[in-house]
Write an enzyme that holds these catalytic residues in place. Structure first.
Site, PDB file in Angstrom:
ATOM      1  N   GLY A  72       4.413   3.788  -0.251  1.00  0.00           N
ATOM      2  CA  GLY A  72       5.536   2.829   1.308  1.00  0.00           C
ATOM      3  C   GLY A  72       6.200   2.779   1.700  1.00  0.00           C
ATOM      4  O   GLY A  72       7.534   3.112   2.567  1.00  0.00           O
ATOM      5  N   THR A  73       8.267   3.265   0.376  1.00  0.00           N
ATOM      6  CA  THR A  73       9.020   3.632   0.492  1.00  0.00           C
ATOM      7  C   THR A  73       9.930   4.759   1.467  1.00  0.00           C
ATOM      8  O   THR A  73      10.410   4.716   1.657  1.00  0.00           O
ATOM      9  CB  THR A  73       9.420   2.883  -1.302  1.00  0.00           C
ATOM     10  OG1 THR A  73       9.359   2.030  -1.941  1.00  0.00           O
ATOM     11  CG2 THR A  73      11.240   3.238  -0.852  1.00  0.00           C
ATOM     12  N   GLN A 180       1.062  -3.155   3.241  1.00  0.00           N
ATOM     13  CA  GLN A 180      -0.120  -4.363   2.586  1.00  0.00           C
ATOM     14  C   GLN A 180      -1.161  -4.706   3.632  1.00  0.00           C
ATOM     15  O   GLN A 180      -1.852  -5.256   3.428  1.00  0.00           O
ATOM     16  CB  GLN A 180       1.036  -5.611   3.626  1.00  0.00           C
ATOM     17  CG  GLN A 180       2.031  -6.315   2.348  1.00  0.00           C
ATOM     18  CD  GLN A 180       1.072  -6.210   0.664  1.00  0.00           C
ATOM     19  OE1 GLN A 180       0.977  -6.903   0.429  1.00  0.00           O
ATOM     20  NE2 GLN A 180       1.985  -5.807  -0.071  1.00  0.00           N
ATOM     21  N   HIS A 202      -1.345   3.394  -3.391  1.00  0.00           N
ATOM     22  CA  HIS A 202      -1.474   1.442  -4.870  1.00  0.00           C
ATOM     23  C   HIS A 202      -1.924  -0.134  -3.868  1.00  0.00           C
ATOM     24  O   HIS A 202      -2.010  -0.747  -5.306  1.00  0.00           O
ATOM     25  CB  HIS A 202      -0.529   1.177  -5.944  1.00  0.00           C
ATOM     26  CG  HIS A 202       0.554   1.072  -5.477  1.00  0.00           C
ATOM     27  ND1 HIS A 202       1.006  -0.080  -6.434  1.00  0.00           N
ATOM     28  CD2 HIS A 202       1.469   1.459  -5.158  1.00  0.00           C
ATOM     29  CE1 HIS A 202       2.284  -0.560  -5.709  1.00  0.00           C
ATOM     30  NE2 HIS A 202       2.631   0.570  -4.654  1.00  0.00           N
ATOM     31  N   CYS A 326      15.694 -17.186 -10.062  1.00  0.00           N
ATOM     32  CA  CYS A 326      16.291 -18.109 -11.096  1.00  0.00           C
ATOM     33  C   CYS A 326      17.547 -16.447 -11.429  1.00  0.00           C
ATOM     34  O   CYS A 326      17.197 -16.189 -12.462  1.00  0.00           O
ATOM     35  CB  CYS A 326      16.397 -18.404 -12.034  1.00  0.00           C
ATOM     36  SG  CYS A 326      18.065 -19.405 -12.997  1.00  0.00           S
TER      37      CYS A 326
HETATM   38  C1  LIG Z   1       5.802  -4.236   3.037  1.00  0.00           C
HETATM   39  C2  LIG Z   1       5.491  -3.238   2.528  1.00  0.00           C
HETATM   40  N1  LIG Z   1       6.094  -1.718   2.680  1.00  0.00           N
HETATM   41  C3  LIG Z   1       6.622  -1.417   1.055  1.00  0.00           C
HETATM   42  C4  LIG Z   1       6.325  -1.187  -0.145  1.00  0.00           C
HETATM   43  C5  LIG Z   1       7.145  -0.189  -0.941  1.00  0.00           C
HETATM   44  O1  LIG Z   1       5.439   0.289  -0.795  1.00  0.00           O
HETATM   45  P1  LIG Z   1       5.369   1.022  -2.654  1.00  0.00           P
HETATM   46  O2  LIG Z   1       5.592   0.565  -3.657  1.00  0.00           O
HETATM   47  O3  LIG Z   1       4.555   1.925  -1.990  1.00  0.00           O
HETATM   48  O4  LIG Z   1       6.885   2.450  -2.772  1.00  0.00           O
HETATM   49  C6  LIG Z   1       5.585  -2.500  -0.166  1.00  0.00           C
HETATM   50  C7  LIG Z   1       5.423  -2.817  -1.834  1.00  0.00           C
HETATM   51  O5  LIG Z   1       5.142  -3.601  -2.252  1.00  0.00           O
HETATM   52  C8  LIG Z   1       5.314  -3.715   0.645  1.00  0.00           C
HETATM   53  O6  LIG Z   1       4.779  -4.473   0.694  1.00  0.00           O
END
Ligand SMILES: Cc1ncc(COP(=O)(O)O)c(C=O)c1O
Length: 380
Positions: A72-73, A180, A202, A326
């Site tokens: 996703g990133t 998501q 994942h 925190c």
């Molecule tokens: C909405 C959203 N975008 C992007 C990501 C990033 O995905 P990845 O963990 O595959 O890099 C996440 C992961 O938590 C996510 O929830």
């Protein structure tokens, strides 16, 4: 510690058994490099193209609109930087929202550092961006609108069809981070009206480190990497064959069972809320009650510390997330919880319980019991 109750499926999910099975040959005997021309590469290459077809069918796209990435990133970074840099002659303005994942927000800050203007749309108390705000924000120099389909913290499902229409009417490209949502709610890229869409395996019981970017045919963006010309020359690098195959199997399995999973998860959520409400704890439910990811429970408990609660649940073998942390001695509330204006006395006590298809009724009842006994009786 007794048996583990894993309720952080929005963070990551367990690898599906059939997906693992499908991956194994490519981690063992079928290790050939899919980009080579000899016969030993044929099977991995065929497996990649079959996976591309399966995935494209799951979101009503064409196979040549699916580009495999590391997750996703990367998909978010590629979509946002890739379009922004490609279209800089049109203009240097991007529109997004204040509740996006950091993969989107930090891609936007990178662009700000090199001279782009980014408009962050506010959201209402349920986490929805407003159509009127988007209409007002779009200018002749806007090159991209990036709004997420479903929020990772509070589970709100945005009205992407309506938001994308505003952008489409003004000939502005539209990207949606659907990390998501894919594998959890029905996705049709044409109904959604998106030009780009990000997904990550994942999050839907596929393996880690693999995902895809949907790119509508005819949409141009800069190539993510240069080298061996994999992924139609747009994202060079030897393919993660096992990951891609596992992703396709996991996605198809989830998509085939979407409705059944949704009904099951809604039932589990209702039982959780019945139990927690019965305990008399003072809490707010964050996000939209109706347009919501199945299995996402995000609550803010009055006068509690979400991070401490998360750790105390952990000691009981229950894994959840928090919306407040925190850090360096001061309590931080997540950007999403801040954006939806949860009153401070509740916001500090925010936890996210994201249940998945592998959770059971006893799991959710045990989570509600554990929360109430920690809060009402101070039990460890
Ligand atoms: C909405 C959203 N975008 C992007 C990501 C990033 O995905 P990845 O963990 O595959 O890099 C996440 C992961 O938590 C996510 O929830």
């Amino acid at each position: 510690m007794g048996t583990l109750i894993y309720a952080d499926n929005a963070a990551t999910t367990q690898l599906d058994k059939d997906a693992l099975e499908a991956m194994l040959p490519f981690l063992n005997q079928e290790f050939g490099n899919a980009s080579n021309q000899y016969s030993f590469a044929r099977f991995p290459r065929k497996a990649i193209e079959e996976a591309r077809l399966i995935i494209s069918n799951c979101i009503n796209a064409r196979p040549d609109e699916i580009f495999f990435t590391s997750g996703g990133t990367e998909s978010d970074n590629w979509a946002i930087k890739g379009i922004a840099l490609k279209t800089q002659n049109k203009g240097k303005q991007i529109i997004t929202s204040s509740i996006e994942h950091h993969a989107v927000l930090h891609s936007c800050s990178f662009l700000e550092e090199i001279g782009y203007k980014v408009i962050y749309l506010p959201v209402n108390s349920q986490g929805h961006a407003s159509i009127d705000n988007l209409r007002e924000a779009i200018g002749t120099n806007t090159s991209l609108v990036s709004l997420m389909l479903a929020n990772n913290e509070i589970g709100t499902i945005q009205k992407i069809e309506e938001l994308s229409k505003i952008a489409n009417d003004r000939r502005v490209l539209f990207h949606s981070d659907a990390v998501q949502a894919v594998g959890h709610i029905p996705i049709d890229v044409n109904t959604l009206g998106v030009d780009l869409l990000s997904a990550s395996a994942h999050k839907f019981n596929g393996p880690k480190g693999v995902g895809f970017l949907y790119l509508r045919k005819g949409t141009d963006l800069i190539n993510w990497s240069s080298g061996g010309k994999q992924e139609f020359g747009r994202r060079s690098g030897t393919e993660n064959v096992a990951g891609i195959v596992g992703m396709a199997v996991a996605l198809k399995k989830n998509v085939d069972n979407l409705r059944a999973n949704e009904i099951y998860l809604q039932r589990l959520s209702s039982l959780f809320f019945e139990k927690l409400t019965g305990s008399g704890i003072d809490f707010l439910v964050n996000g939209d009650n109706y347009r919501r990811l199945p299995g996402n429970i995000n609550i803010s408990i009055r006068n509690q510390d979400g991070e401490a609660l998360m750790h105390r649940l952990d000691l009981k073998g229950i894994i959840v997330s928090t919306g407040s942390a925190c850090s360096s001695g001061k309590l931080d509330i997540s950007h999403v919880i801040k954006s939806i204006d949860v009153p401070r006395e509740y916001a500090l006590g925010t936890i996210r319980i994201s249940i998945g298809k592998d959770n059971s009724i006893p799991d959710v009842l045990a989570i509600a019991d554990a929360i109430s006994s920690i809060i009402l009786r101070g039990s460890m």
